[in-house]
Design a protein around this motif. Structure first.
Motif, PDB file in Angstrom:
ATOM      1  N   ARG A  83      -8.792   3.321  -2.506  1.00 12.68           N
ATOM      2  CA  ARG A  83      -8.646   3.344  -1.037  1.00 12.68           C
ATOM      3  C   ARG A  83      -8.269   4.726  -0.535  1.00 12.68           C
ATOM      4  O   ARG A  83      -8.801   5.214   0.468  1.00 12.68           O
ATOM      5  N   VAL A  84      -7.317   5.400  -1.227  1.00 12.86           N
ATOM      6  CA  VAL A  84      -6.819   6.678  -0.723  1.00 12.86           C
ATOM      7  C   VAL A  84      -7.647   7.874  -1.191  1.00 12.86           C
ATOM      8  O   VAL A  84      -7.436   8.993  -0.715  1.00 12.86           O
ATOM      9  N   ASP A  99      -6.782   2.110   7.177  1.00  7.22           N
ATOM     10  CA  ASP A  99      -5.782   3.148   7.394  1.00  7.22           C
ATOM     11  C   ASP A  99      -4.387   2.590   7.666  1.00  7.22           C
ATOM     12  O   ASP A  99      -3.427   3.346   7.774  1.00  7.22           O
ATOM     13  N   TYR A 110      -0.302   6.098   3.019  1.00  3.60           N
ATOM     14  CA  TYR A 110      -1.300   7.124   3.338  1.00  3.60           C
ATOM     15  C   TYR A 110      -2.565   6.439   3.839  1.00  3.60           C
ATOM     16  O   TYR A 110      -2.840   5.287   3.483  1.00  3.60           O
ATOM     17  N   SER A 165      -6.741   5.772   4.357  1.00  2.58           N
ATOM     18  CA  SER A 165      -7.881   5.754   3.443  1.00  2.58           C
ATOM     19  C   SER A 165      -8.548   7.126   3.447  1.00  2.58           C
ATOM     20  O   SER A 165      -8.429   7.899   4.398  1.00  2.58           O
ATOM     21  N   ARG A 190       0.821  -1.206   0.000  1.00  2.00           N
ATOM     22  CA  ARG A 190       0.000   0.000   0.000  1.00  2.00           C
ATOM     23  C   ARG A 190       0.859   1.262   0.000  1.00  2.00           C
ATOM     24  O   ARG A 190       1.959   1.292   0.544  1.00  2.00           O
ATOM     25  N   ALA A 198      -7.914   9.910   1.942  1.00  2.00           N
ATOM     26  CA  ALA A 198      -6.985  11.011   2.199  1.00  2.00           C
ATOM     27  C   ALA A 198      -7.063  12.126   1.160  1.00  2.00           C
ATOM     28  O   ALA A 198      -7.018  13.307   1.508  1.00  2.00           O
TER      29      ALA A 198
END
Length: 627
Positions: free
Chosen positions: A299-300, A386, A269, A271, A266, A273
């Motif tokens: 996700r981010v 996260d 950062y 999630s 990953r 963000a």
């Protein structure tokens, strides 16, 4: 007439007089004994000495009433014997661009599949260097912002490769003693400003709803550099690869950037963000591996966030010959990307010219229902969304927080910038961050506003707008140090250590600030001389018994620019040890009291890095210095 004898009264008077003389004599002897061994001091100390000549007391009883603090900043100049280090030597000049966790030689030991060899691979403890990384000979303090956006001293990044390789794409030109950055890119040869204006015609970049962005495969980060004038803060990343020094150029320009790659783990950062993600011919295989990399972008991205793609395969109908690929190949690639985007429940907003823009849904109500149609990716079940430090990528969709209706924004709607900076982050107002309340957030914001104002009275360079451009906060908590500097022409990379008790990085992003995760027992994914200023709040207390203070200080020295500064706050015993090591590293360091006075065990340590460089290539001996 009765008679009275005076003898008993005289006897009592003699005894009383004798006792008085003896008590006075004992008192004077006691005062003389204690004053003889006491150095002159401003301390207000009262000594009460009682000497009693009684059978049950055979010795003097002394009580000291000490009303002074035991640790005063002006007294903290003698290091403990165990912390004394006489000298930390400079490293060899060949290591001036050393990045410990992205070392080219070490990376060759790892798998080339999915670019795993370009991920972080840090040295073992016994491999750590015990020397100070030199700046290249001729190094000069970078230009001030905004001039730095367009110019970098050649001596600071002595690499001309990109001026040849990307000459037609207007990335960078070499002129005399400096590089010039016209703002061009592979897909925007007319400049990043015009390119961003084209994006602004498709989505609103001016109303404050888009504040944080991520640029994948950023080149020299011109996209992020020109978004700053629109109050959009971008984290740009690219691997350390054949495009020599691209991230280093970005940092010298005063633009937020890190070394990074999309491979098997990953991105570092949390999630939800970023408000916007961007790829301009970034060469990431978005449609391959069951859409693994687009799943990570999802996700981010915050609910309602945008993904912008330019370059292959977008507008392949007009570019396929120039890209030296077949029409069928490019069409198949775009079809694959479109399928993955639909499976993530993204909506394609527009495709115009060389730009295509998708939007992530604001919640997952519809997405949950259409899993019957899209069997893959399924929703993730186990991992914390996260958690992102060496965390393996998964082929599953990160679920958004639940909502009550289709119009509700998952996780809470964010205020627009700049109100977003001081508005209580939804992660806090919802109770998602254990033990942190809205009132604590407001108090922390006010506290750091006061502390930063105090810092500016201690460090005149911090008080000089524009002298420091790239700042690092090594233990950010809620990001309030950075928030207090929001009006300065500077940016702060907020670090939430992976060892922190509460993961607050998501709340920092909800404030409209940027940051990343880091374990300070390892090197940061950045080049030497990245930051003008470093802030270290209780970092050594956090890492006590985890790794050596000397190794953390050497990493801080690596990423700090010559004539840059560090402000530490920590327990007095730790500060003393740090100062001794900094003295051995030839820093100008001094300890001052806590802003609330000398009674606090917490002290402030100010450290300024001296100017020194590697010797000229034809010289041998000591490093070059300037006063």
């Amino acid at each position: 007439m009765a008679k009275f004898s005076l003898k008993p009264k005289r006897t009592n008077l003699y005894f009383l007089t004798l006792a008085t003389v003896l008590c006075t004599l004992c008192y004077l002897i006691g005062v003389w004994q204690h004053s003889a061994g006491t150095p002159s001091s401003t301390a207000a100390t009262t000594s009460i000495t009682s000497a009693v000549s009684c059978p049950q007391f055979s010795k003097n009883i002394t009580t000291h009433l000490d009303f002074e603090p035991h640790h005063r900043a002006e007294d903290l100049h003698v290091p403990p014997a165990t912390a004394r280090v006489t000298h930390v030597p400079p490293c060899d000049a060949s290591l001036s661009e050393y990045t410990p966790c992205e070392d080219a030689t070490r990376s060759l030991k790892f798998d080339r599949d999915r670019l795993i060899y370009r991920e972080r691979h840090c040295p073992e403890k016994q491999e750590l260097l015990k020397c100070r990384i030199p700046a290249p000979h001729g190094y000069t303090v970078p230009f001030r912002w905004p001039e730095s956006r367009g110019a970098v001293w050649y001596a600071n990044v002595p690499h001309k490769e990109l001026t040849v390789e990307k000459k037609k794409q207007n990335w960078v030109h070499y002129e005399g003693d400096r590089f010039q950055f016209p703002g061009g890119g592979t897909m925007f040869p007319n400049g990043a400003d015009a390119y961003i204006d084209d994006i602004g015609k498709l989505i609103n970049l001016r109303d404050g709803s888009i504040r944080t962005a991520i640029d994948t495969g950023c080149g020299v980060a011109s996209w992020g550099a020109y978004l700053l004038s629109r109050d959009i803060l971008t984290v740009s990343f690219a691997p350390r690869d054949t495009h020599e020094a691209q991230v280093q150029f970005a940092l010298e320009r005063g633009v937020p950037a890190v070394i990074g790659v999309m491979a098997s783990i990953r991105l570092p950062y949390p999630s939800r963000a970023f408000d916007m993600a961007h790829c301009s011919r970034c060469l990431i295989p978005w449609g391959q591996y069951d859409g693994l990399y687009l799943i990570e972008v999802d996700r981010v991205l915050r609910p309602g966030g945008y993904w912008i793609l330019s370059g292959p395969p977008i507008n392949w109908q007009n570019h396929w010959k120039g890209w030296q690929r077949t029409e069928a190949d490019l069409k198949a690639e775009q079809d694959m990307i479109e399928r993955v985007a639909k499976s993530l429940c993204w909506k394609k907003l527009k495709q115009k010219g060389d730009l295509a823009i998708w939007k992530k849904p604001t919640n997952h109500i519809h997405c949950q229902s259409n899993r019957k149609v899209f069997k893959k990716p399924s929703f993730c079940q186990a991992q914390n969304p996260d958690t992102a430090w060496y965390t393996k990528l998964e082929e599953c969709l990160t679920p958004l927080p639940g909502v009550n209706n289709i119009k509700e924004v998952a996780g809470g709607e964010l205020a627009k910038w700049p109100a977003r900076l001081t508005t209580v982050p939804p992660r806090i107002s919802s109770g998602s961050l254990k033990g942190i309340t809205a009132e604590m957030f407001r108090e922390d914001t006010a506290l750091w506003k006061q502390r930063v104002a105090h810092y500016k009275t201690l460090d005149y360079q911090l008080a000089d707008p524009g002298r420091y451009r790239n700042l690092l906060d090594m233990n950010s908590y809620l990001g309030s140090f950075a928030a207090a500097l929001a009006d300065d022409p500077a940016w702060v990379m907020n670090i939430v250590p992976v060892e922190a008790e509460v993961n607050t990085l998501g709340a920092i992003y909800e404030r409209g600030l940027i940051g990343t995760y880091q374990n300070w027992c390892e090197a940061m994914s950045t080049y030497p001389r990245t930051y003008d200023f470093i802030h270290s709040d209780s970092v050594f207390t956090l890492y006590k018994d985890r790794c050596e203070m000397e190794d953390i200080l050497l990493e801080m020295d690596r990423i700090l620019r010559p004539q840059g500064s560090i402000i530490f706050r920590d327990d007095v015993d730790i500060v003393l040890k740090a100062k001794a090591l900094l003295d051995a590293m030839q820093y100008d360091a001094r300890i001052v009291d806590h802003e609330e006075g000398p009674h606090h065990r917490e002290k402030i340590l100010l450290a300024a890095k001296q100017y020194w460089t590697a010797p000229a290539p034809n010289q041998k001996g000591e490093s070059s210095k300037e006063s």
